[in-house]
Design a protein around this motif. Sequence first.
Motif, PDB file in Angstrom:
ATOM      1  N   GLY A 171       2.330 -10.812  -4.252  1.00 36.14           N
ATOM      2  CA  GLY A 171       2.286 -11.925  -3.321  1.00 36.14           C
ATOM      3  C   GLY A 171       3.355 -11.844  -2.253  1.00 36.14           C
ATOM      4  N   ALA A 172       3.944 -10.683  -2.095  1.00 34.38           N
ATOM      5  CA  ALA A 172       5.030 -10.495  -1.131  1.00 34.38           C
ATOM      6  C   ALA A 172       4.598  -9.544  -0.021  1.00 34.38           C
ATOM      7  CB  ALA A 172       6.250  -9.922  -1.846  1.00 34.38           C
ATOM      8  N   THR A 173       5.465  -9.370   0.958  1.00 33.46           N
ATOM      9  CA  THR A 173       5.213  -8.371   1.985  1.00 33.46           C
ATOM     10  C   THR A 173       5.568  -7.004   1.418  1.00 33.46           C
ATOM     11  OG1 THR A 173       7.438  -8.658   2.895  1.00 33.46           O
ATOM     12  CG2 THR A 173       5.669  -9.943   3.901  1.00 33.46           C
ATOM     13  N   TYR A 174       4.982  -5.961   2.012  1.00 27.65           N
ATOM     14  CA  TYR A 174       5.205  -4.607   1.511  1.00 27.65           C
ATOM     15  C   TYR A 174       6.625  -4.157   1.829  1.00 27.65           C
ATOM     16  CZ  TYR A 174       4.839   0.328   0.641  1.00 27.65           C
ATOM     17  OH  TYR A 174       5.051   1.585   0.167  1.00 27.65           O
ATOM     18  N   ASP A 175       7.284  -3.611   0.824  1.00 26.76           N
ATOM     19  CA  ASP A 175       8.626  -3.063   0.972  1.00 26.76           C
ATOM     20  C   ASP A 175       8.666  -1.725   0.245  1.00 26.76           C
ATOM     21  OD1 ASP A 175      11.318  -2.493   1.198  1.00 26.76           O
ATOM     22  OD2 ASP A 175      11.966  -4.139  -0.098  1.00 26.76           O
ATOM     23  N   PRO A 176       8.788  -0.616   0.984  1.00 26.35           N
ATOM     24  CA  PRO A 176       8.805   0.695   0.342  1.00 26.35           C
ATOM     25  C   PRO A 176       9.918   0.835  -0.699  1.00 26.35           C
ATOM     26  CG  PRO A 176       8.737   0.937   2.735  1.00 26.35           C
ATOM     27  CD  PRO A 176       8.893  -0.513   2.432  1.00 26.35           C
TER      28      PRO A 176
ATOM     29  N   PRO B 174     -10.179  10.450   1.418  1.00 21.26           N
ATOM     30  CA  PRO B 174     -10.146   9.809   0.101  1.00 21.26           C
ATOM     31  C   PRO B 174      -8.730   9.447  -0.351  1.00 21.26           C
ATOM     32  CG  PRO B 174     -11.653  11.657   0.085  1.00 21.26           C
ATOM     33  CD  PRO B 174     -10.918  11.707   1.400  1.00 21.26           C
ATOM     34  N   ALA B 175      -7.769  10.310  -0.063  1.00 23.33           N
ATOM     35  CA  ALA B 175      -6.386  10.016  -0.454  1.00 23.33           C
ATOM     36  C   ALA B 175      -5.836   8.831   0.328  1.00 23.33           C
ATOM     37  CB  ALA B 175      -5.506  11.240  -0.247  1.00 23.33           C
ATOM     38  N   GLU B 176      -6.155   8.761   1.618  1.00 21.96           N
ATOM     39  CA  GLU B 176      -5.677   7.645   2.428  1.00 21.96           C
ATOM     40  C   GLU B 176      -6.294   6.331   1.978  1.00 21.96           C
ATOM     41  OE1 GLU B 176      -5.743   8.171   6.663  1.00 21.96           O
ATOM     42  OE2 GLU B 176      -5.074  10.240   6.479  1.00 21.96           O
ATOM     43  N   VAL B 177      -7.581   6.353   1.692  1.00 22.83           N
ATOM     44  CA  VAL B 177      -8.253   5.144   1.221  1.00 22.83           C
ATOM     45  C   VAL B 177      -7.648   4.710  -0.117  1.00 22.83           C
ATOM     46  CG1 VAL B 177     -10.436   4.191   0.382  1.00 22.83           C
ATOM     47  CG2 VAL B 177     -10.394   5.564   2.472  1.00 22.83           C
ATOM     48  N   ALA B 178      -7.420   5.651  -1.012  1.00 22.16           N
ATOM     49  CA  ALA B 178      -6.836   5.326  -2.316  1.00 22.16           C
ATOM     50  C   ALA B 178      -5.439   4.738  -2.154  1.00 22.16           C
ATOM     51  CB  ALA B 178      -6.797   6.568  -3.197  1.00 22.16           C
ATOM     52  N   GLU B 179      -4.663   5.279  -1.236  1.00 23.21           N
ATOM     53  CA  GLU B 179      -3.307   4.760  -1.017  1.00 23.21           C
ATOM     54  C   GLU B 179      -3.348   3.341  -0.460  1.00 23.21           C
ATOM     55  OE1 GLU B 179       0.968   4.785  -0.887  1.00 23.21           O
ATOM     56  OE2 GLU B 179      -0.599   5.641  -2.139  1.00 23.21           O
ATOM     57  N   TRP B 180      -4.234   3.089   0.498  1.00 20.99           N
ATOM     58  CA  TRP B 180      -4.354   1.722   1.035  1.00 20.99           C
ATOM     59  C   TRP B 180      -4.817   0.759  -0.041  1.00 20.99           C
ATOM     60  CZ3 TRP B 180      -1.819   0.022   4.877  1.00 20.99           C
ATOM     61  CH2 TRP B 180      -1.523   0.839   5.963  1.00 20.99           C
ATOM     62  N   GLU B 181      -5.717   1.199  -0.906  1.00 16.37           N
ATOM     63  CA  GLU B 181      -6.172   0.342  -2.001  1.00 16.37           C
ATOM     64  C   GLU B 181      -5.038   0.065  -2.982  1.00 16.37           C
ATOM     65  OE1 GLU B 181      -9.570   2.433  -3.512  1.00 16.37           O
ATOM     66  OE2 GLU B 181     -10.908   1.556  -2.019  1.00 16.37           O
ATOM     67  N   ARG B 182      -4.212   1.079  -3.241  1.00 14.47           N
ATOM     68  CA  ARG B 182      -3.063   0.902  -4.143  1.00 14.47           C
ATOM     69  C   ARG B 182      -2.084  -0.110  -3.557  1.00 14.47           C
ATOM     70  NH1 ARG B 182       1.972   2.079  -4.823  1.00 14.47           N
ATOM     71  NH2 ARG B 182       2.198   3.212  -2.892  1.00 14.47           N
ATOM     72  N   ILE B 183      -1.810   0.011  -2.258  1.00 18.42           N
ATOM     73  CA  ILE B 183      -0.881  -0.914  -1.603  1.00 18.42           C
ATOM     74  C   ILE B 183      -1.458  -2.326  -1.581  1.00 18.42           C
ATOM     75  CG2 ILE B 183       0.189  -1.502   0.608  1.00 18.42           C
ATOM     76  CD1 ILE B 183       0.593   1.550   1.006  1.00 18.42           C
ATOM     77  N   ALA B 184      -2.748  -2.448  -1.299  1.00 18.23           N
ATOM     78  CA  ALA B 184      -3.380  -3.768  -1.295  1.00 18.23           C
ATOM     79  C   ALA B 184      -3.285  -4.407  -2.676  1.00 18.23           C
ATOM     80  CB  ALA B 184      -4.834  -3.660  -0.857  1.00 18.23           C
ATOM     81  N   GLN B 185      -3.493  -3.629  -3.728  1.00 10.92           N
ATOM     82  CA  GLN B 185      -3.375  -4.149  -5.095  1.00 10.92           C
ATOM     83  C   GLN B 185      -1.937  -4.561  -5.386  1.00 10.92           C
ATOM     84  OE1 GLN B 185      -5.833  -4.836  -7.189  1.00 10.92           O
ATOM     85  NE2 GLN B 185      -4.369  -5.649  -8.644  1.00 10.92           N
ATOM     86  N   LEU B 186      -0.976  -3.764  -4.944  1.00 10.50           N
ATOM     87  CA  LEU B 186       0.436  -4.095  -5.130  1.00 10.50           C
ATOM     88  C   LEU B 186       0.765  -5.425  -4.458  1.00 10.50           C
ATOM     89  CD1 LEU B 186       3.322  -3.160  -6.042  1.00 10.50           C
ATOM     90  CD2 LEU B 186       3.520  -2.104  -3.788  1.00 10.50           C
TER      91      LEU B 186
END
Length: 58
Positions: free
Chosen positions: A32-37, A15-27
């Motif tokens: 509209g950019a590539t992911y940058d930590p 559940p935590a991993e799914v939530a994190e991927w959903e958070r990143i997808a929303q970000l």
Amino acid sequence: MDRDCEALAGDERGPAEVAEWERIAQLLATTGATYDPEGDAVVQDELTADRRAEEAEQ
């Protein structure tokens, strides 16, 4: 859960991993950019907390 995430359902981290991927997808959807930590406030907050904990231990 999505069909792609069914394998994670029995995993305690699932559940935590799914939530994190959903958070990143929303970000990504909002920026509209590539992911940058370095631009991810959640990641930066966690890194700051880790540094403070390390400093407190010393």
